[in-house]
Design an enzyme around this catalytic site. Structure first.
Site, PDB file in Angstrom:
ATOM      1  N   ALA A  19      -7.320  -5.145  -2.131  1.00 21.33           N
ATOM      2  CA  ALA A  19      -6.899  -4.261  -2.616  1.00 21.33           C
ATOM      3  C   ALA A  19      -5.441  -4.210  -2.187  1.00 21.33           C
ATOM      4  CB  ALA A  19      -6.948  -3.071  -2.091  1.00 21.33           C
ATOM      5  N   GLY A  22      -4.596  -6.245  -5.489  1.00 28.18           N
ATOM      6  CA  GLY A  22      -5.018  -5.340  -7.099  1.00 28.18           C
ATOM      7  C   GLY A  22      -3.746  -4.614  -7.230  1.00 28.18           C
ATOM      8  N   ASP A  23      -3.084  -4.102  -5.726  1.00 26.73           N
ATOM      9  CA  ASP A  23      -2.437  -2.197  -5.934  1.00 26.73           C
ATOM     10  C   ASP A  23      -0.694  -2.674  -6.836  1.00 26.73           C
ATOM     11  OD1 ASP A  23      -1.052   0.173  -5.154  1.00 26.73           O
ATOM     12  OD2 ASP A  23       0.580  -1.200  -3.857  1.00 26.73           O
ATOM     13  N   ALA A  24      -0.196  -4.204  -6.065  1.00 25.16           N
ATOM     14  CA  ALA A  24       0.189  -4.892  -6.568  1.00 25.16           C
ATOM     15  C   ALA A  24       1.057  -5.610  -8.349  1.00 25.16           C
ATOM     16  CB  ALA A  24       1.466  -6.385  -6.143  1.00 25.16           C
ATOM     17  N   GLU A  27       0.190  -2.572 -10.689  1.00 28.21           N
ATOM     18  CA  GLU A  27       1.603  -1.252 -10.832  1.00 28.21           C
ATOM     19  C   GLU A  27       2.139  -2.595 -11.183  1.00 28.21           C
ATOM     20  OE1 GLU A  27       5.399   0.348  -8.997  1.00 28.21           O
ATOM     21  OE2 GLU A  27       2.932   0.489  -7.868  1.00 28.21           O
TER      22      GLU A  27
END
Length: 138
Positions: A19, A22-24, A27
């Protein structure tokens, strides 16, 4: 991609680490999409991006792609959704935050597995879904 430096298969990583990646990645895709649309003032880029990357928007987006996921992808999403993390953003429900974490884990999984085409396909599908909801006032 980055999987060449990992000592584990992406599916074996802690879902919160997936996660985190994945967040980076998510975005970055969203920022690119917002800028590529053109006709947007730099001062509005952040606000528009937040509309796609908030826990609420991610939870909504992931529900739009569930039917397209393979069993393996669904398992990654569930592992991310069920991972115990600290805190929940003040503007999101616990269920929304968990689903957004699941989405981020799945995006991190695709990225670290080197599945660039699948990653682009699914993020594009999610962005389109969010844009359609916005056009219909949802």
């Amino acid at each position: 991609m980055a999987d060449q430096v990992l000592n584990k298969e992406p599916g074996q990583l802690n879902p919160l680490l997936l996660a985190y990646m994945g967040d980076a990645v998510y975005e970055l895709f969203v920022r690119y999409h917002v800028v590529a649309e053109g006709n947007i003032r730099p001062s509005d880029v952040h606000q528009k991006t937040v509309g796609y990357v908030s826990a609420i928007a991610q939870a909504k987006a992931v529900r739009q792609i569930e039917e397209y996921l393979t069993e393996e992808e669904w398992q990654v999403l569930k592992r991310g959704r069920n991972a115990k993390s600290s805190g929940v953003p003040k503007n999101a429900k616990v269920s929304e935050y968990r689903y957004s974490t699941g989405l981020e884990a799945l995006v991190g999984y695709w990225y670290l597995k080197g599945e660039a085409q699948r990653l682009r396909e699914m993020i594009t599908r999610m962005i389109r879904s969010l844009e359609e909801d916005e056009q219909h006032g949802q």
